[in-house]
Write a protein that holds these residues in place. Structure first.
Motif, PDB file in Angstrom:
ATOM      1  N   GLN B 423       0.848  -1.189   0.505  1.00 28.69           N
ATOM      2  CA  GLN B 423       0.028   0.187  -0.119  1.00 28.69           C
ATOM      3  C   GLN B 423       0.852   0.966  -0.318  1.00 28.69           C
ATOM      4  O   GLN B 423       0.477   1.965  -0.657  1.00 28.69           O
ATOM      5  CB  GLN B 423      -0.689   0.226   1.274  1.00 28.69           C
ATOM      6  CG  GLN B 423      -1.941   0.653   0.974  1.00 28.69           C
ATOM      7  CD  GLN B 423      -3.380   1.181   0.462  1.00 28.69           C
ATOM      8  OE1 GLN B 423      -3.872  -0.395   0.643  1.00 28.69           O
ATOM      9  NE2 GLN B 423      -3.673   1.911  -0.176  1.00 28.69           N
ATOM     10  N   GLU B 424       1.983   0.930   1.235  1.00 36.92           N
ATOM     11  CA  GLU B 424       3.073   2.173   1.108  1.00 36.92           C
ATOM     12  C   GLU B 424       3.929   2.415  -0.792  1.00 36.92           C
ATOM     13  O   GLU B 424       4.063   4.094  -0.617  1.00 36.92           O
ATOM     14  CB  GLU B 424       3.464   2.479   2.150  1.00 36.92           C
ATOM     15  CG  GLU B 424       2.640   2.735   3.504  1.00 36.92           C
ATOM     16  CD  GLU B 424       3.517   2.137   5.178  1.00 36.92           C
ATOM     17  OE1 GLU B 424       4.546   2.521   4.922  1.00 36.92           O
ATOM     18  OE2 GLU B 424       2.776   1.577   5.817  1.00 36.92           O
ATOM     19  N   ARG B 425       4.045   1.109  -0.898  1.00 38.33           N
ATOM     20  CA  ARG B 425       5.706   1.774  -1.600  1.00 38.33           C
ATOM     21  C   ARG B 425       4.900   1.672  -2.920  1.00 38.33           C
ATOM     22  O   ARG B 425       5.446   2.316  -4.004  1.00 38.33           O
ATOM     23  CB  ARG B 425       6.538   0.318  -1.457  1.00 38.33           C
ATOM     24  CG  ARG B 425       7.431   0.617   0.196  1.00 38.33           C
ATOM     25  CD  ARG B 425       8.052  -0.099   0.216  1.00 38.33           C
ATOM     26  NE  ARG B 425       9.132  -0.658   1.502  1.00 38.33           N
ATOM     27  CZ  ARG B 425       8.349   0.046   2.932  1.00 38.33           C
ATOM     28  NH1 ARG B 425       7.374  -1.009   2.523  1.00 38.33           N
ATOM     29  NH2 ARG B 425       9.224  -0.299   3.985  1.00 38.33           N
ATOM     30  N   PRO B 428       0.704   4.192  -3.617  1.00 42.91           N
ATOM     31  CA  PRO B 428       0.215   5.248  -2.031  1.00 42.91           C
ATOM     32  C   PRO B 428      -1.308   6.026  -2.922  1.00 42.91           C
ATOM     33  O   PRO B 428      -1.914   6.824  -2.326  1.00 42.91           O
ATOM     34  CB  PRO B 428       1.552   5.806  -1.940  1.00 42.91           C
ATOM     35  CG  PRO B 428       2.462   5.225  -3.861  1.00 42.91           C
ATOM     36  CD  PRO B 428       2.284   4.407  -4.067  1.00 42.91           C
ATOM     37  N   HIS B 429      -0.870   5.725  -3.977  1.00 41.73           N
ATOM     38  CA  HIS B 429      -2.173   7.308  -4.507  1.00 41.73           C
ATOM     39  C   HIS B 429      -2.327   6.249  -6.051  1.00 41.73           C
ATOM     40  O   HIS B 429      -3.997   6.445  -6.696  1.00 41.73           O
ATOM     41  CB  HIS B 429      -1.452   7.721  -6.078  1.00 41.73           C
ATOM     42  CG  HIS B 429      -0.064   8.800  -5.307  1.00 41.73           C
ATOM     43  ND1 HIS B 429      -0.483   9.353  -3.770  1.00 41.73           N
ATOM     44  CD2 HIS B 429       1.232   8.892  -5.003  1.00 41.73           C
ATOM     45  CE1 HIS B 429       0.985   9.368  -3.338  1.00 41.73           C
ATOM     46  NE2 HIS B 429       1.566   9.468  -4.409  1.00 41.73           N
TER      47      HIS B 429
END
Lengths: 474, 616
Positions: B423-425, B428-429
């Motif tokens: 999700q973060e890496r 993210p968008h």
């Protein structure tokens, strides 16, 4: 004067205490020597076996004294004294050196120490002089002969390099006191002896503070006025501060408190002395006088000790005072002795179960430090019993001495009690750290025939004299 | 009668006062003050610790691996040391006076009352001479100790080594005294409390010269040491030895497990060191060298090295896809020299359709890209993220991304990232899609596994869906082993799906099916395996292979990593096949002797030495 008279009048109580102490002493020597020998095959019947022989001989000796004639000891007192002096001289030539002291005759396997008998001879001679007609402590000629009788063995024993046995003679001050010597001599004798010892043993500033405190206490006791103490303290304190400031300003460095205190207290006691003269306050004069005298005396001793004596002389005096040869650092022996006694607890570890004494942690465990075995194996119960038995015996001897019609017997009785007292107090005191380490035996306990015979003769001659207590023996 | 008779009272008073002073002082010495009792005891008591012999270590067939040998340490109690002839003592000990003084200094810093080791492991000859002269040296005495000896000089990382306790140990565990030994690493460390045994003590009475006078209290307080418990390991020492030989001059790891029990048969890490190198005085010489070696011989690759699993991961992806109904055994995917979607390509070598079984045998990347995408996008999931979470859950049930052994304190857990990680890496968008993480389908990407986990994975496949915690200890004398070791851990995959996968793995070894591992086929043994290539950004890829055999009632599951060995089929598969053959048959058949020779001689590490194989 029949034989039956002797046994009827004999003080059996003293005999019983004597026997108790001898038996207890032998048991402890047995224990102290028992394990020491367990490791080696040789000397299997050494110390306790020999001590048993000494004890049997002592009892025989005691018996012979009892069946002899009391008058013999009075008439032959000077002769007996003379013989012991001759032995003391002879030992200087023919004696054997043991532990740097030339004080033993060695015949066969047995060693004999004449100094132990000299106490008896001296006690007889002292009793003879004091009981002689017209003796008075104010008659200097008689007094001089009395002092000579004591000093002669002291000098001879000192020559043997056995200082411990020599200082025992100081204890004759007690019979003298009883016979009328001024109480002040006892007081000052003890007082200055104390200052002499303390000047060598403790730090100068500690001693100075002790003397100041003693003086203050005396003021309080004699004058019963707190304000006097306050004035003296304010005077001394302000002088102290003044000197301190002056030295500080002049030398610009931290002044030595000891010298400041010394000068301020000397000056303030001088001021008080003058003040006392003007107002005719006798007590103030006396206290200030004694104060100044004792401070100056301690300074002299200090100075003399440090600057006038050579190092071997210093160490000899140190030795004398218990500041002595100490192989493993300061106080090792006394410390081990206290450990042995302290580890005994209430009931002790039991007969033959002592470890400190058995395994040589305690020095001289069967002679000078035999009391450690008592403490370790019999506990507080045993030690207090021994102390009580000794005190009981001493008081009994005084009672016996006091019931004598003859002055000779009384003086002799006091001498016996005093000599025993000196040995008892110095020996036990040293093992528990209350007295300097002076190598003198504990009567009836320490291993050794000479001292046992000496003490036995002292007691049995007194008991023999006591059987004729209602008679004037002159 | 006379005027001074009252003075008798003063004299009596003096006697009584002195007597009272004595009694008070004696009361305080003997009753109030308790310290003298302790000092007296300390004066005469010498406690000598009797060390128990450390537990022995056997292999699974009760062959002795580790035993003990007596050695003598010179001990000293600083408080009791008297003056002594330093030079004479040093010459008898064969040490330099400076060393002696340094050790004495250290001993004093540690404690004045407790014993410290002054000289270690004195030879029996020196000991015999010294013992005669010990009475010259109060405060010194000997302590009998044991040194570890090794019947087979293998398995250093499994066995671990024994060393002297450090200050932390001394402070945290009162069992230890300065100079005691304890297991620093490996089994010696894990099972320290069992193997160390219980110390005994003898109490002696000593005199002022420190001579022993007898036993204290008739020896009633003496405590006999209780020997440490023996350990029976799960290792097969011959297999371990063979594994270390095969891995010689290669960097990597071999882990073999008995699937039906989880018992580790061999745990090879390479390069390694010999256990003897870490014994006693050797250790102080060897440890710094080993620690400085750039090939990291002290690094236990079997439990610490993390590699991407590569193609060996295809089976788990197939199982998950089957479990999630994303594929069926008959589902076909096209391989068009790879998997191409838009501008995205994952390359492969085939140009035809694949069903499940052949996709494993021939390791088709495209098939798994399709299957993985279908799994994540399966209709039961609301979105791809949820699909990924399910996928991760399945993977974790195989023991990945966690420390599965309880016996290696140094074990690392590997990594199967959770959804938040991506999700973060990665997203993210944007919304979650399967394509950016499609490399997970062929065991590449962010995932990391250890050789131990891969061997366990092979055991799970062999067991059709469960595993026992891999472990090294089979028996502890008079003790029961950890309950964990005998309980099954089930995966989240139903066992019915496994046989399809196993068909594929069997074909891997088959020439007929053009399997990727066919070169390592062992006549007479049905080996089920899978080759893999773990991508290595730092150099040549790592050769990997997992396998088990035989298909029915499997006896051995194995994972092999050969670093920079490139293809699974070049080094990892042959080595695994040799291990399996050796374990099951006890020998290598003549037709495979050449392969064995090539593996034994291959050298991937030292270009200047014989047998060097250059891998591009």
């Amino acid at each position: 004067m029949s034989r039956s008279n002797t046994w009827e009048n004999l003080d059996w109580i003293t005999i019983l205490v004597y026997l108790f102490l001898i038996v207890a002493g032998w048991l402890n020597i047995y224990s102290a020597a028992y394990v020491e020998n367990a490791g080696s095959v040789i000397n299997i019947d050494s110390q306790y076996g020999k001590q048993m022989i000494w004890i049997v001989f002592s009892l025989i000796l005691g018996f012979f004294v009892l069946v002899s004639d009391s008058k013999f000891f009075v008439s032959f007192s000077y002769v007996l004294y003379g013989i012991t002096i001759l032995l003391l001289i002879a030992v200087l030539f023919f004696g054997r050196e043991v532990n740097a002291s030339k004080s033993w005759f060695v015949i066969g396997g047995f060693a004999f120490q004449p100094a132990e008998l000299a106490k008896l001879g001296t006690a007889l001679a002292v009793a003879r002089i004091i009981s002689s007609h017209g003796f008075n402590f104010n008659k200097y000629k008689k007094l001089l002969s009395l002092l000579l009788v004591i000093l002669l063995p002291v000098v001879l024993i000192f020559l043997q390099n056995d200082a411990g046995s020599a200082i025992v003679y100081a204890v004759f001050i007690l019979p003298f006191f009883r016979e009328g010597m001024s109480g002040l001599i006892l007081f000052f004798g003890v007082f200055f002896a104390l200052i002499f010892i303390l000047s060598i043993v403790v730090e100068p500033i500690v001693l100075l503070i002790l003397i100041i405190a003693a003086a203050m206490l005396t003021v309080l006791i004699l004058r019963r006025k707190w304000s006097d103490i306050l004035y003296a303290l304010v005077l001394n304190g302000s002088l102290f501060l003044l000197f301190w400031l002056l030295v500080f300003l002049a030398k610009d460095s931290q002044p030595d408190s000891y010298f400041i205190l010394l000068y301020s207290s000397l000056l303030s006691s001088g001021i008080l002395l003058v003040y006392g003269f003007f107002l005719k306050l006798k007590q103030v004069i006396v206290i200030c006088g004694i104060f100044l005298a004792s401070v100056l005396f301690s300074l002299t001793v200090d100075y003399a000790f440090d600057n006038m004596l050579q190092s071997h002389q210093q160490s000899r005096i140190n030795h004398l005072l218990g500041v002595e040869f100490d192989p493993l650092g300061s106080g090792y022996n006394v410390n081990q002795s206290k450990i042995a006694i302290g580890s005994g607890g209430l009931m002790g570890k039991g007969f033959l179960n002592g470890t400190q004494t058995k395994y040589d942690f305690v020095p001289e465990q069967s002679t000078d430090f035999i009391f450690c075995t008592v403490g370790e194996e019999w506990g507080f119960v045993g030690t207090s019993l021994v102390v009580l038995a000794f005190v009981f015996l001493l008081i009994r001897l005084i009672i016996i001495a006091e019931r004598q019609r003859s002055v000779f017997s009384r003086v002799f009785g006091y001498s016996v009690a005093s000599i025993l007292f000196f040995h008892f107090s110095i020996n036990i005191g040293m093992t528990i750290g209350l007295a300097p380490v002076v190598g003198i035996p504990l009567p009836f306990f320490s291993y050794g025939g000479s001292s046992l015979w000496g003490f036995t003769l002292l007691i049995f001659i007194l008991l023999k004299l006591d059987t004729n207590r209602r008679e004037q023996l002159h | 009668m006379d005027s001074y008779s009252k003075r008798k009272n003063i004299v009596i008073l003096i006697f009584v006062l002195v007597g009272m002073a004595f009694i008070f002082k004696l009361f305080s010495l003997q009753i109030l003050d308790k310290k003298y009792k302790n000092i007296a005891t300390r004066n005469v008591l010498r406690e000598v610790v009797n060390y128990p012999s450390r537990g022995l270590i056997y292999d699974r067939n009760k062959q002795l691996m580790v035993y003990n040998q007596a050695a003598y340490d010179l001990m000293a109690i600083p408080r009791e040391i008297g003056t002594f002839d330093t030079l004479r003592l040093c010459s008898m000990l064969g040490i330099h006076p400076e060393n002696l003084n340094r050790e004495l200094q250290k001993a004093k810093q540690y404690s004045w009352y407790r014993p410290s080791i002054i000289a270690r492991q004195i030879s029996p000859e020196n000991y015999a001479v010294l013992q005669e002269h010990m009475y010259h040296y109060p405060g010194f005495y000997f302590q009998t100790r044991t040194l570890r000896r090794y019947a087979y000089n293998v398995g250093a990382h499994v066995l671990g080594y024994v060393g002297e306790v450090n200050r932390n140990m001394l402070n945290s565990d009162s069992y230890y005294l300065m100079g005691d030994y304890y297991g620093v690493t490996g089994l010696e460390n894990t099972y320290e409390t069992y193997m160390r045994g219980e110390k005994g003590a003898s109490f002696f009475l000593v005199d002022v010269h420190n001579r022993v006078k007898g036993t204290y209290d008739k020896g009633r307080l003496n405590v006999q040491p209780i020997k440490g418990k023996d350990l029976v390991t799960t290792l097969d020492v011959q297999l371990q030895q063979y594994g270390e030989l095969l891995m010689n001059n290669k960097s990597g790891s071999v882990v073999a497990i008995e699937p039906s029990t989880g018992e580790i048969l061999a745990l090879v890490t390479s390069p390694t060191y010999q256990p003897e190198e870490m014994v006693g005085r050797n250790r102080s010489d060897n440890f710094p060298k080993l620690a400085a070696d750039t090939l990291l011989p002290l690094y236990n690759r079997a439990v610490r090295a993390m590699y991407p699993p590569g193609s060996t991961f295809k089976m788990i992806n197939a199982l998950i896809a089957l479990q999630e109904k994303a594929i069926t055994p008959r589902t076909r995917f096209m391989c068009n020299h790879g998997y191409h979607i838009g501008s995205f390509s994952m390359r492969c070598t085939h140009d035809h359709e694949f069903t499940l079984t052949p996709s494993i045998a021939r390791s088709c990347n495209a098939y798994y890209a399709h299957a993985f995408r279908r799994t994540l996008e399966a209709p039961q999931f609301r979105n791809v993220r949820e699909g990924y979470e399910k996928w991760q859950e399945h993977v974790l049930s195989f023991g990945f991304s966690q420390k599965i052994s309880k016996e290696f304190s140094e074990e690392l857990s590997g990594l199967i990232p959770d959804a938040n990680y991506y999700q973060e890496r990665v997203f993210p968008h944007s919304r979650w899609r399967a394509l950016p993480i499609i490399s997970l389908s062929i065991g590449q990407g962010e995932i990391m596994t250890t050789p131990l986990q891969m061997a366990n994975y092979a055991a799970i496949l062999a067991n059709r869906g469960y595993y026992y915690t891999p472990h090294l200890v089979k028996e502890i004398e008079d003790e029961t082993i950890d309950n964990e070791f005998v309980s099954r851990h089930y995966t989240t995959i139903d066992s019915i799906y496994f046989d399809l996968i196993l068909d594929g793995m069997e074909h891997v070894m088959s020439v007929e099916h053009r399997g990727t591992g066919a070169g390592s086929f062992v006549p007479g043994i049905s080996i089920l395996g899978k080759t893999g290539t773990a991508e290595n950004p730092h150099g040549a890829d790592h050769s990997t292979f997992i396998a088990f055999a035989p298909r029915d009632s499997p006896q051995i599951a194995i994972a092999v990593y050969v670093e920079n060995g490139k293809w699974g089929s070049t080094f990892a598969a042959p080595i695994a096949s040799l291990m399996i053959e050796m374990y099951l048959k006890g020998l290598i058949q003549p037709s495979r002797k050449n392969l064995e020779k090539r593996m034994l001689e291959s050298n991937l590490l030292f270009p200047d030495e014989p047998g060097f194989v250059k891998v591009e």
